[in-house]
Design an enzyme around this catalytic site. Structure first.
Site, short mmCIF file in Angstrom:
data_model
loop_
_atom_site.label_atom_id
_atom_site.label_comp_id
_atom_site.label_asym_id
_atom_site.label_seq_id
_atom_site.Cartn_x
_atom_site.Cartn_y
_atom_site.Cartn_z
N TYR A 1 0.82 -1.20 0.00
CA TYR A 1 0.00 0.00 0.00
C TYR A 1 0.86 1.26 0.00
O TYR A 1 1.66 1.49 0.90
CB TYR A 1 -0.94 0.03 1.21
CG TYR A 1 -1.89 -1.13 1.32
CD1 TYR A 1 -2.18 -1.95 0.22
CD2 TYR A 1 -2.49 -1.43 2.53
CE1 TYR A 1 -3.05 -3.01 0.33
CE2 TYR A 1 -3.38 -2.50 2.64
CZ TYR A 1 -3.64 -3.29 1.55
OH TYR A 1 -4.51 -4.35 1.67
N GLY B 1 -14.68 -6.13 3.07
CA GLY B 1 -15.69 -5.94 2.04
C GLY B 1 -17.12 -6.05 2.52
O GLY B 1 -18.01 -6.34 1.73
N ALA C 1 -19.66 -4.21 0.51
CA ALA C 1 -19.68 -4.48 -0.93
C ALA C 1 -19.42 -3.20 -1.73
O ALA C 1 -20.20 -2.82 -2.61
CB ALA C 1 -21.00 -5.12 -1.35
N GLY D 1 -19.63 -0.23 -0.84
CA GLY D 1 -20.63 0.81 -0.58
C GLY D 1 -21.99 0.53 -1.17
O GLY D 1 -22.94 1.28 -0.90
N LEU D 2 -22.14 -0.55 -1.92
CA LEU D 2 -23.42 -0.85 -2.57
C LEU D 2 -24.52 -1.17 -1.57
O LEU D 2 -25.70 -1.01 -1.87
CB LEU D 2 -23.25 -2.01 -3.55
CG LEU D 2 -22.34 -1.75 -4.75
CD1 LEU D 2 -22.08 -3.05 -5.51
CD2 LEU D 2 -22.96 -0.72 -5.68
N LEU D 3 -24.13 -1.62 -0.37
CA LEU D 3 -25.11 -1.94 0.66
C LEU D 3 -25.32 -0.77 1.62
O LEU D 3 -26.02 -0.92 2.63
CB LEU D 3 -24.67 -3.19 1.44
CG LEU D 3 -24.59 -4.47 0.61
CD1 LEU D 3 -23.99 -5.60 1.43
CD2 LEU D 3 -25.98 -4.87 0.10
N LYS E 1 -24.63 3.59 -2.05
CA LYS E 1 -24.05 3.92 -3.35
C LYS E 1 -24.95 3.40 -4.47
O LYS E 1 -25.67 2.41 -4.30
CB LYS E 1 -22.65 3.34 -3.49
CG LYS E 1 -21.61 4.12 -2.71
CD LYS E 1 -20.21 3.74 -3.15
CE LYS E 1 -19.17 4.63 -2.46
NZ LYS E 1 -17.79 4.29 -2.91
#
Length: 299
Positions: free
Chosen positions: A51, A198, A201, A203-205, A208
């Site tokens: 990173y 994760g 997901a 930010g989908l959950l 987003k």
């Protein structure tokens, strides 16, 4: 704050960990964020030598030098930056693992790493050589425990059982239930801890815009997000907390490692760490909204 033992080891970690893949450009602000996380009860801080060309490790080292014994530092090895800095190559050799461990120790400003993880893995890797390198580092006191970070079931089977592995870091969420098929039961049977990343997901959950994800069409992603929002509204909890609790409540999961980059995300993580488990009926509602997927490759 709730804590858990990592597998069968004596390493105790907060149930929510701080993942430091990408922090901001303001180093002072980043150090304050890390200090606030530690003051809030988070003890597990996960990074990697990959990173930001090691700068992430340097940041953790600067932030925790004064309270080293109060935090659990986890980092990863195996991805070797090319001399020109333009990309990296996979190198799981014992010689590189030993060399990289010394460099990580310097950047982290410590004489030991709590959890040293192989950052990936393939079936072509020199498995015995990797374990020998980790065991040697542990005998020398340079690492306390070792694990792997992998989403490949066939690679995980090569390391579990039969080694001194303490943990596996893998991806898990309502939209990525692949580990539930065989991986989590196997790790639980052999007393190996699980660090789950994760949970939201990407930010989908948690609000987003929906899109296709891991083979789920956009409509299925929207259905899962809608179920999370409905449960959150009924329980009067934020959607991010509901999605995170789905992961934390999964049998065999030791901790959820969250990508925390802002004070608002830290506040959500601390709230998750202190939250109660979801009611069983709420979890079943979520599972009905998102049919389980399974690994298609690396089985």
């Amino acid at each position: 704050m709730h804590y858990a033992t990592l597998g069968t080891t004596d390493l105790r970690v907060s149930r929510v960990g701080f993942g430091g893949m990408s922090l901001g450009a303001d180093a002072a602000a980043d150090r304050r964020l890390l200090a606030q996380a530690q003051a809030g009860g988070i003890t597990l801080f996960d990074t990697a030598d990959l990173y930001e060309h090691g700068r992430n490790e340097e940041l953790f080292g600067a932030a925790f030098g004064h309270c080293r014994a109060q935090v659990v530092l986890a980092t990863k090895v195996g991805n070797q930056w090319r001399p020109d800095g333009q990309g990296w190559d996979w190198n799981p050799s014992a010689a590189y693992i030993r060399q990289a461990a010394e460099a990580s120790l310097r950047r982290l400003r410590t004489d030991y790493i709590d959890l040293y993880q192989l950052h990936g893995g393939t079936l072509a890797d020199p498995h015995e050589e990797v374990i020998e390198a980790f065991e040697r580092l542990r005998e020398q006191g340079k690492i306390r425990h070792y694990g792997i970070s992998s989403i490949r079931p066939n690679v995980i089977r090569r390391y579990v059982p039969g080694t001194g592995l303490s943990s596996v870091m893998l991806q898990l969420s309502l939209l990525d239930q692949r580990p539930l098929e065989t991986v989590l039961p196997r790790l639980a049977t052999h007393g190996v801890g699980v660090l789950a990343r994760g949970a939201l997901a990407q930010g989908l959950l948690a609000g987003k815009p929906n899109r296709e994800y891991l083979g789920h069409p956009a409509a299925a992603v929207q259905a899962a997000a809608t179920a999370v929002a409905a449960v959150a509204a009924r329980l009067q909890r934020p959607p991010a907390e509901v999605a995170g609790r789905f992961v934390l409540d999964t049998p065999g999961v030791t901790a959820a490692v969250l990508g925390i980059r802002t004070p608002a995300q830290l506040a959500e993580a601390l709230q998750l760490a202190r939250s109660a488990p979801l009611p069983p009926e709420a979890r079943q509602e979520l599972l009905r909204a998102a049919p389980a997927n399974t690994y298609e490759a690396h089985r």
